[in-house]
Design an enzyme around this catalytic site. Structure first.
Site, PDB file in Angstrom:
ATOM      1  N   ASP A 194      91.071  71.139  35.491  1.00 59.05           N
ATOM      2  CA  ASP A 194      89.825  70.826  34.806  1.00 59.05           C
ATOM      3  C   ASP A 194      88.972  69.930  35.701  1.00 59.05           C
ATOM      4  OD1 ASP A 194      88.376  70.742  32.029  1.00 59.05           O
ATOM      5  OD2 ASP A 194      88.385  68.668  32.741  1.00 59.05           O
ATOM      6  N   HIS A 253      78.767  70.262  29.334  1.00 53.82           N
ATOM      7  CA  HIS A 253      79.591  69.058  29.262  1.00 53.82           C
ATOM      8  C   HIS A 253      79.332  68.245  27.988  1.00 53.82           C
ATOM      9  CE1 HIS A 253      81.848  66.203  32.214  1.00 53.82           C
ATOM     10  NE2 HIS A 253      82.242  65.997  30.976  1.00 53.82           N
ATOM     11  N   LYS A 298      82.225  72.082  34.672  1.00 54.32           N
ATOM     12  CA  LYS A 298      81.273  71.768  33.608  1.00 54.32           C
ATOM     13  C   LYS A 298      79.876  71.504  34.167  1.00 54.32           C
ATOM     14  CE  LYS A 298      85.041  69.377  31.248  1.00 54.32           C
ATOM     15  NZ  LYS A 298      85.849  69.042  32.442  1.00 54.32           N
ATOM     16  N   TYR A 331      82.458  64.678  38.019  1.00 54.13           N
ATOM     17  CA  TYR A 331      83.676  64.008  38.488  1.00 54.13           C
ATOM     18  C   TYR A 331      83.763  63.866  40.009  1.00 54.13           C
ATOM     19  CZ  TYR A 331      85.351  65.506  33.824  1.00 54.13           C
ATOM     20  OH  TYR A 331      85.497  65.748  32.488  1.00 54.13           O
TER      21      TYR A 331
END
Length: 326
Positions: free
Chosen positions: A56, A124, A91, A61
């Site tokens: 994921d 997201h 995302k 990130y």
């Protein structure tokens, strides 16, 4: 390295005939506090070696590039034969949640991952934010209303172009998901939300199941150690008692409980021993007494890091985003 029979035996959830099965246990790559790219890469490599096959990621990130590098190295080392053995989620961040920006955003994700496609692409959060800014939490002056119908049409275009095998959402309440299902040509395959023994989301999980949407849990351990998380899961006396009785860790009990709700789970740890322990949840079950005790744990969401006090409609308070789901 994990035993190959254990890897092959991990249950999978179907997202449709055009998508490879999604392993129920995913490896999260969101690090808080942030870590350098090499640390993320090495953690992903260790995860592949231990048997994780669902990863994921997200534009926010900064994990897409190191994850892609880890996968290439894993193939070169013979840990996996090809990228097709893996299920990759990423995302769309809020600052790209505008119809013209969605396809360019996923192409950027694919470039960083060094892939032709991903398996699942998620919105997201159900908000937009000021273009060009990738930060969390979002400053209140940077919030913008989300034109869901236009953005979702662009997500559907991503799937039609073969850039992702499936599309979905994250942090959507039952009400917002109902609105999405009403307007979508391709319904969301997944809703990724916080689920753990201290925030069980029973109403939302039932709604999703009734409407053919797979729930994937993030923060299954309460996102302990992050600025937005809580220690209520890992410090729960109820969970500690169950773990001690079963000879398991609190984390294992929490993850096993989530799996027994019939949902997917994404768990994040870059510690190799904890990565292994988190993976060892498939050959045992919780008994009825343990499940009853967990069902009685007082409820409260943990992940409140995103700021919904924006003057830009329609999100005036945190409750506006959740619409009372519990």
């Amino acid at each position: 390295m994990a035993d190959k029979s254990q890897i092959l035996a991990m249950p999978e959830i179907s997202l449709g005939p055009e998508v490879r099965g999604m392993p129920v246990l995913g490896f999260g790559t969101a690090a808080d506090p942030p870590v350098d790219a090499e640390t993320t890469k090495q953690a992903a490599l260790q995860a592949i070696e231990l048997g994780y096959r669902h990863f994921d990621a997200a534009a926010l990130y900064n994990s897409e590039q190191p994850l892609g590098e880890a996968i290439i190295e894993a193939i070169n080392r013979g840990l996996i034969k090809s990228r097709e053995e893996l299920f990759i989620t990423s995302k769309l961040w809020c600052s790209d949640a505008y119809a013209p920006d969605v396809v360019p955003a996923i192409r950027k994700t694919l470039q960083k991952l060094k892939m032709d496609y991903i398996d699942l692409y998620l919105i997201h959060w159900p908000v937009s934010s000021k273009r060009g800014i990738y930060e969390y939490p979002i400053k209140k002056e940077d919030f913008r209303p989300l034109d869901f119908q236009a953005v979702w049409a662009a997500m559907e275009e991503c799937q039609g172009l073969g850039l992702t095998k499936a599309i979905g959402v994250s942090n959507f309440s039952s009400k917002k998901l109902a609105d999405a299902l009403y307007t979508a040509n391709i319904p969301p395959a997944v809703n990724q939300v916080e689920v753990n023994p201290c925030w069980q989301q029973k109403k939302l999980i039932k709604f999703c199941k009734d409407n053919g949407v797979v729930v994937v849990a993030y923060a299954p351990l309460g996102a302990v150690g992050t600025f937005y998380g809580t220690n209520r899961v890992m410090e729960s006396e109820v969970l500690k008692e169950i773990a001690e009785a079963r000879g398991k860790t609190v984390a294992q009990v929490s993850l096993r409980w989530a799996l027994e709700q019939g949902i997917g789970v994404v768990v994040k740890s870059f510690n190799k021993d904890r990565m292994q322990h988190n993976h060892d949840i498939f050959d045992w079950e919780l008994n009825a007494d343990a499940c009853k005790k967990i069902a009685e744990i007082p409820q409260g969401r943990a992940c409140l890091g995103i700021d919904y006090t924006s003057p830009h409609g329609p999100y005036k308070t945190i409750d506006d985003i959740w619409d009372g789901d519990a």
